[in-house]
Design an enzyme around this catalytic site. Sequence first.
Site, PDB file in Angstrom:
ATOM      1  CG  ASP A 143      27.864  40.664  35.508  1.00  0.00           C
ATOM      2  OD1 ASP A 143      27.775  41.883  35.266  1.00  0.00           O
ATOM      3  OD2 ASP A 143      28.937  40.096  35.766  1.00  0.00           O
ATOM      4  CG  ASN A 148      33.428  42.401  44.551  1.00  0.00           C
ATOM      5  OD1 ASN A 148      33.639  41.289  44.064  1.00  0.00           O
ATOM      6  ND2 ASN A 148      32.353  43.128  44.286  1.00  0.00           N
ATOM      7  CG  ASP A 155      32.741  53.247  44.207  1.00  0.00           C
ATOM      8  OD1 ASP A 155      32.760  52.468  45.185  1.00  0.00           O
ATOM      9  OD2 ASP A 155      31.732  53.905  43.897  1.00  0.00           O
ATOM     10  CB  SER A 156      32.098  49.622  39.489  1.00  0.00           C
ATOM     11  OG  SER A 156      32.375  48.593  40.410  1.00  0.00           O
ATOM     12  CB  THR A 188      38.268  45.609  46.142  1.00  0.00           C
ATOM     13  OG1 THR A 188      36.936  45.110  46.069  1.00  0.00           O
ATOM     14  CG2 THR A 188      39.200  44.557  45.566  1.00  0.00           C
TER      15      THR A 188
END
Length: 450
Positions: free
Chosen positions: A148, A9, A64-65, A7
């Site tokens: 979020d 991120n 992966d989200s 990632t």
Amino acid sequence: MKLFVATHNQHKIREISQILPGFEIVPDDPEGVEENAPDFAGNALIKVRAIAEKHKGEWCMADDSGLEVKALGGAPGVHSARYAGEPSNTPANNALLLKNLEGVKDRAARFTCCCALVDPSGEELVVHGHCPGHIAEKQAGVEGFGYDPLFIPNGYDKSFAELSAEEKNAISHRGRALEKVKAIVGNGECGTGSESSTPPLTHSSTFLAWLKLFRVVNLPTVPGDVLVGVALWPCFAGLGLSASRTAALVGASVFLYLFGLVDNDIVGAKTDKGRPIPNGEISLGVACLARFLCLAAAIGVALGFRLPGLWWPMAFSLLVSVVLYNRTKWSFLMGVCRALNLGCGVVAANTVYSMDAALLLEPAAVACVIWLAYIWAVTLYSKGEEDDPEKKRRVGALVGGIVYLQLTALLVLSLMFPQVAAMRPLLIAGAVMLILLRLFKTVLPKVSAS
Ligand code: ITT
């Protein structure tokens, strides 16, 4: 334990490190790979394979989200990071999401996280985690990242961005998927077989959610209890059955059982992963209303068909046992519930025919003890079935087995006592129930419930 994570991120890296404190998390940016699979699992595999090439003999993982919104047909889904276009821009994504949901009442959504793992021998495995909730009308909070500030998890009135990192990680999609990762890495290898992919949010219809809440595949196991209770009478007294009273007894038992099932899901509203309430498919308020209506229906049927006085204390004990079982999960109580259900049939028939109760004390007690022992044993065995599909299948068959127990009891009684010829329609009804049970399991696998 070293775990290479594909990632770029930094927020994900921070959360993964918090959720897996015993691991040495080594980020590796799979730069240049195209995440062009149609689902999370596919993209997670693309990313992890890109880095596993470089780290042979090591554990590698990719997450992966994304966010799936029911009213938007599952969008932004796999496009969560770039919902408002290239390059990835969080404020623009959130603004677009709010715009697309303007005036929309049903704001149900869920976060999904797919973790693809490659073990040191090169075996691959994908696991999933979900967190159901809904999209707020406006942003709130500064913690976390991405969507979020807009996402309110079920059971909370704060957004993910208003929760502490510990609070979010305890219930988040990533937290749930990584719990599985922890167990797999702890085993030392991925093993064979992958976790089956979960259907996208949009696929679960309200109708299916209700079938799931009412666990329809288990319902055919209920009437047989009271029927066996009633059937004990003609064996000793040679009396026939009052069809309408028997039907009312069965109806009242089914409604009490439904009350118990809904109550069980209400008690587990925050914890029972995969069930309709935590999934956001049925709201807690509506489920509470359904629970009340089931109880009202049981009382209504009992009053309407004037079920005899002795039925009421027996049914009340059944109700108390159900409520206690749901809150204590003490397997013995589950056995007590089914024995009391049989008892409802016995005592109701006793008063209907005004017979001497002592006559039936012994056979009724034997039947109740068998019922109690069988269900107690099955409930004890079923512990931990959620994480073991094979065990879940076996428990389903054992629960269905009570119908065979009921049919055998009715058959034996009808063979031993010629007066019980009146039981034959019940045997046919029982056989139909078995066929229905089979049919439900084949046609509607999604509603098969433990
Ligand atoms: P990598 O592919 O490099 O891992 P990414 O951010 O592009 O990083 P994804 O393709 O998995 O990752 O997209 C995930 C997006 O979904 C992410 O950018 C957020 O917009 C959103 N998302 C995922 N998990 C989230 C969470 O816990 N909180 C808020 N938003 C999240």
